[in-house]
Design a protein around this motif. Structure first.
Motif, PDB file in Angstrom:
ATOM      1  N   ALA A  11       0.822  -1.206   0.000  1.00 12.49           N
ATOM      2  CA  ALA A  11       0.000   0.000   0.000  1.00 12.49           C
ATOM      3  C   ALA A  11       0.858   1.258   0.000  1.00 12.49           C
ATOM      4  N   GLY A  12       1.893   1.292   0.842  1.00 11.89           N
ATOM      5  CA  GLY A  12       2.742   2.478   0.929  1.00 11.89           C
ATOM      6  C   GLY A  12       3.492   2.755  -0.360  1.00 11.89           C
ATOM      7  N   PHE A  13       4.097   1.727  -0.941  1.00  6.78           N
ATOM      8  CA  PHE A  13       4.873   1.944  -2.163  1.00  6.78           C
ATOM      9  C   PHE A  13       3.975   2.134  -3.383  1.00  6.78           C
ATOM     10  N   SER A  14       2.756   1.663  -3.330  1.00  6.05           N
ATOM     11  CA  SER A  14       1.820   1.979  -4.420  1.00  6.05           C
ATOM     12  C   SER A  14       1.582   3.480  -4.467  1.00  6.05           C
ATOM     13  N   ARG A  15       1.490   4.106  -3.308  1.00  2.00           N
ATOM     14  CA  ARG A  15       1.328   5.557  -3.262  1.00  2.00           C
ATOM     15  C   ARG A  15       2.574   6.268  -3.780  1.00  2.00           C
ATOM     16  N   ILE A  16       3.731   5.742  -3.408  1.00  3.67           N
ATOM     17  CA  ILE A  16       4.982   6.340  -3.887  1.00  3.67           C
ATOM     18  C   ILE A  16       5.083   6.233  -5.406  1.00  3.67           C
ATOM     19  N   ILE A  17       4.712   5.092  -5.941  1.00  6.79           N
ATOM     20  CA  ILE A  17       4.768   4.891  -7.393  1.00  6.79           C
ATOM     21  C   ILE A  17       3.830   5.862  -8.101  1.00  6.79           C
ATOM     22  N   GLU A  18       2.649   6.102  -7.526  1.00  2.00           N
ATOM     23  CA  GLU A  18       1.716   7.057  -8.127  1.00  2.00           C
ATOM     24  C   GLU A  18       2.346   8.445  -8.218  1.00  2.00           C
ATOM     25  N   VAL A  19       3.015   8.885  -7.159  1.00  2.00           N
ATOM     26  CA  VAL A  19       3.670  10.194  -7.164  1.00  2.00           C
ATOM     27  C   VAL A  19       4.812  10.217  -8.178  1.00  2.00           C
ATOM     28  N   ALA A  20       5.565   9.114  -8.231  1.00  8.63           N
ATOM     29  CA  ALA A  20       6.666   9.043  -9.194  1.00  8.63           C
ATOM     30  C   ALA A  20       6.165   9.190 -10.625  1.00  8.63           C
ATOM     31  N   ARG A  21       5.061   8.559 -10.937  1.00  6.40           N
ATOM     32  CA  ARG A  21       4.522   8.630 -12.299  1.00  6.40           C
ATOM     33  C   ARG A  21       4.084  10.057 -12.632  1.00  6.40           C
ATOM     34  N   VAL A  22       3.503  10.763 -11.653  1.00  8.13           N
ATOM     35  CA  VAL A  22       3.098  12.150 -11.879  1.00  8.13           C
ATOM     36  C   VAL A  22       4.299  13.005 -12.265  1.00  8.13           C
ATOM     37  N   HIS A  23       5.473  12.680 -11.686  1.00 12.81           N
ATOM     38  CA  HIS A  23       6.697  13.431 -11.969  1.00 12.81           C
ATOM     39  C   HIS A  23       7.520  12.794 -13.096  1.00 12.81           C
ATOM     40  N   ALA A  24       6.905  11.857 -13.820  1.00 15.48           N
ATOM     41  CA  ALA A  24       7.572  11.190 -14.952  1.00 15.48           C
ATOM     42  C   ALA A  24       8.839  10.461 -14.515  1.00 15.48           C
ATOM     43  N   VAL A  44       9.843  -2.369  -7.463  1.00 15.23           N
ATOM     44  CA  VAL A  44      10.694  -1.441  -6.723  1.00 15.23           C
ATOM     45  C   VAL A  44      12.111  -2.004  -6.641  1.00 15.23           C
ATOM     46  N   ARG A  45      13.095  -1.189  -6.911  1.00 19.53           N
ATOM     47  CA  ARG A  45      14.488  -1.618  -6.871  1.00 19.53           C
ATOM     48  C   ARG A  45      15.087  -1.355  -5.492  1.00 19.53           C
TER      49      ARG A  45
END
Length: 224
Positions: free
Chosen positions: A66-79, A107-108
């Motif tokens: 759940a936590g990293f899904s949120r991080i991935i969403e933010v990462a995608r917004v910033h390309a 996630v790496r």
């Protein structure tokens, strides 16, 4: 690379006070290689997810997912295409259900992949001038609640209150374990050498005020 890299901090009730303070200091540390990086804070109340709050054997898996899904969403917004965590080579052989979630999400873990150990990280942080370069290893506060017993905000507050008080007394590596209506304390080897196997009555009384329940005066060693 400044401009294409973000430092991300999950604002979660599972974070201990030293970890929260450390992440804030990291964001404003001058003259470090990451001083020009943007820091994004993402609110994440893990207790809202019943799969996490019920605290069974898969708690860490669902929390990481759940936590990293949120991080991935933010990462995608910033390309940003690659999301990485801070697991290192010392974590490779631990029982960490959350690592399965990270692998599933893509996630790496570059420090683990390149064989970096905690001692090497600390040496580099010290060279960069990071005040908490030798901060003892922490773990999320949910690990202080006995598995199978639901994690609640009140329980986390009790654990945090006990550990914060012990930190104020100068103890560095401490754990306050909550279960069956009482708190059991674990100290690192250096702390045990300093205080012995039982706490003074005055300290015990203050801890019971923080916890709101009985505290075992006997101290166990951490890690065991």
């Amino acid at each position: 690379i400044p401009g294409s890299t973000l430092l991300v901090r999950l604002d979660t009730p599972f974070a201990s006070t030293p970890e929260r303070e450390s992440s804030r200091e990291l964001a404003v540390l001058p003259n470090a290689p990451f001083e020009s990086l943007s820091v994004v804070t993402i609110p994440f109340d893990a207790l809202e997810d019943e799969r996490i709050a019920r605290n069974d054997a898969d708690r860490c898996y669902w929390c990481k997912r759940a936590g990293f899904s949120r991080i991935i969403e933010v990462a995608r917004v910033h390309a940003i295409e690659v999301v990485a965590d801070g697991s290192n080579a010392d974590d490779a052989h631990d029982d960490r259900p959350g690592m399965r979630a990270l692998h599933e999400l893509g996630v790496r873990s570059p420090l683990m992949e390149t064989g970096w150990h905690k001692a090497e990280e600390r040496a580099l942080l010290r060279a960069w001038g990071f005040a908490r370069w030798d901060m003892p290893a922490g773990a999320c506060l949910a690990t202080r609640v006995r598995r199978g017993e639901p994690v609640t905000a009140a329980k986390l507050d009790a654990v945090r209150g006990c550990e914060d008080y012990l930190h104020e007394l100068g103890f560095r590596q401490v754990r306050a374990r909550l279960g069956a209506g009482s708190v059991r304390l674990e100290f690192g080897a250096e702390e045990l050498a300093r205080t012995g196997e039982e706490l003074p009555a005055t300290v015990l009384a203050e801890l019971e005020q923080c916890a709101g329940c009985p505290v075992d005066s006997r101290i166990a060693r951490y890690p065991r």
